[in-house]
Scaffold this active site. Sequence first.
Site, short mmCIF file in Angstrom:
data_model
loop_
_atom_site.label_atom_id
_atom_site.label_comp_id
_atom_site.label_asym_id
_atom_site.label_seq_id
_atom_site.Cartn_x
_atom_site.Cartn_y
_atom_site.Cartn_z
N ASP A 174 0.84 -1.19 0.00
CA ASP A 174 0.00 0.00 0.00
C ASP A 174 0.89 1.25 0.00
OD1 ASP A 174 -2.90 1.09 0.65
OD2 ASP A 174 -1.50 2.25 1.86
N TYR A 178 2.97 9.91 -0.43
CA TYR A 178 4.00 9.35 0.47
C TYR A 178 5.41 9.61 -0.09
CZ TYR A 178 0.13 6.55 2.49
OH TYR A 178 -1.05 6.12 3.05
N LYS A 192 -2.75 5.97 -4.47
CA LYS A 192 -3.90 6.85 -4.23
C LYS A 192 -3.74 8.21 -4.89
CE LYS A 192 -3.82 4.62 0.32
NZ LYS A 192 -2.43 4.55 0.78
N HIS A 202 -7.81 9.49 -2.17
CA HIS A 202 -7.21 9.41 -0.83
C HIS A 202 -8.09 9.99 0.27
CE1 HIS A 202 -2.88 9.10 0.95
NE2 HIS A 202 -3.78 8.82 1.87
P1 NAD Z 1 0.59 1.41 11.97
O1 NAD Z 1 -0.62 1.46 12.82
O2 NAD Z 1 0.81 0.29 11.04
O3 NAD Z 1 1.81 1.56 12.97
C1 NAD Z 1 3.11 1.68 12.52
C2 NAD Z 1 4.00 1.92 13.72
O4 NAD Z 1 4.01 0.76 14.55
C3 NAD Z 1 5.41 2.17 13.30
O5 NAD Z 1 5.94 3.19 14.10
C4 NAD Z 1 6.14 0.87 13.57
O6 NAD Z 1 7.44 1.08 13.99
C5 NAD Z 1 5.34 0.27 14.71
N1 NAD Z 1 5.29 -1.19 14.56
C6 NAD Z 1 4.94 -1.90 13.46
N2 NAD Z 1 5.00 -3.22 13.71
C7 NAD Z 1 5.41 -3.36 14.98
C8 NAD Z 1 5.67 -4.49 15.80
N3 NAD Z 1 5.49 -5.72 15.36
N4 NAD Z 1 6.10 -4.25 17.07
C9 NAD Z 1 6.26 -3.02 17.54
N5 NAD Z 1 6.03 -1.91 16.81
C10 NAD Z 1 5.61 -2.07 15.54
O7 NAD Z 1 0.63 2.82 11.23
P2 NAD Z 1 0.49 3.47 9.83
O8 NAD Z 1 1.74 3.38 9.07
O9 NAD Z 1 -0.07 4.80 10.13
O10 NAD Z 1 -0.67 2.65 9.05
C11 NAD Z 1 -0.42 1.54 8.21
C12 NAD Z 1 -0.54 1.91 6.74
O11 NAD Z 1 -1.84 2.39 6.44
C13 NAD Z 1 0.36 3.08 6.31
O12 NAD Z 1 1.71 2.73 6.25
C14 NAD Z 1 -0.28 3.43 4.99
O13 NAD Z 1 0.10 2.51 3.99
C15 NAD Z 1 -1.76 3.30 5.34
N6 NAD Z 1 -2.37 4.59 5.75
C16 NAD Z 1 -3.36 5.13 4.98
C17 NAD Z 1 -3.96 6.32 5.34
C18 NAD Z 1 -5.05 6.90 4.48
O14 NAD Z 1 -5.42 8.06 4.68
N7 NAD Z 1 -5.59 6.16 3.55
C19 NAD Z 1 -3.56 6.99 6.50
C20 NAD Z 1 -2.56 6.43 7.28
C21 NAD Z 1 -1.98 5.22 6.91
#
Ligand code: NAD
Length: 269
Positions: A43, A48, A73, A106
Amino acid sequence: METKILSNGVVIPQLGFGTWKNKGEDCYKSVLEALRIGYRHIDTAWTYKNEKEVGQAIIDSGINRHDLFITTKRWNDFRGYEETKQNFYDSLKNLQLEYIDLYLLHWPKEKDSESWRAMEDLYREGKVRAIGVSNYQIHHMEKLLETAMIKPMVNQIEFSPRLTQVELRDYCKLNNIVVESWSPLMQGQVFEINELKDIAKKYNKTVAQVVLRFNIQSDVVVFPKSITAARIQENFDIFDFELDADDMKIINNLNTNERTGPDPDNFDF
Ligand code: NAD
């Protein structure tokens, strides 16, 4: 790997790899690592600023393009028919791909009906295998459906144990729209929740694995983000256990409607 089937028959892997705030060399290396581990769904988004690295990692992985599911997106600055198409072709070039598996608007914004017309044409032209929206509340969806010829196949929304979005998910289910979950780990905040720590202990799993498993069993598509190889692997190992009904209930009861990201009814970008 578990999958979901979109309303047009396209199959999407239920677990993917998120790439927000993951840029440059980190992005290239972590996407390559995720593909090596076995993730087949990535994704990304134009905004980004990492589509080039994602595209390069895809090429260098040597994996057959048809075995991958790539989402990007259309960013908010590019509204209306022509700008949506231009932004799409910019992403396609950045990613060095011939087609995108899933293309999303988006955030809901003005001129969405014209933008959606462009999405429909890209779909008809075979440039994208599926189209959808992101951050759409029910009222955004209802407005789009007034003029849409093709229903969105996906709605990508914030979803976590603190934000279970029951009403919106029910609406999507009724309309045959697959829900995708962003920030499933609340960008790290889930690790503070005691009930999740207890459940993790019970299954001999980590809190991250429990929360991602909760996503899978909630019927949503999920793509956690990490740049650390061990965590990328950990987040992938969620298909060898199942949360029982009582634990699903405990997690669902953690909902407080708390967001970690912006509210789609009140954002300024
Ligand atoms: P997430 O909830 O996946 O959290 C990521 C954080 O958690 C990072 O800091 C990482 O270091 C930590 N983490 C990940 N795996 C871990 C583990 N096993 N143990 C400990 N810590 C861990 O956050 P995100 O990146 O905000 O969301 C996931 C994805 O969703 C994004 O990367 C993006 O692709 C998508 N996204 C989309 C939108 C949108 O508006 N459509 C908005 C935000 C994110």
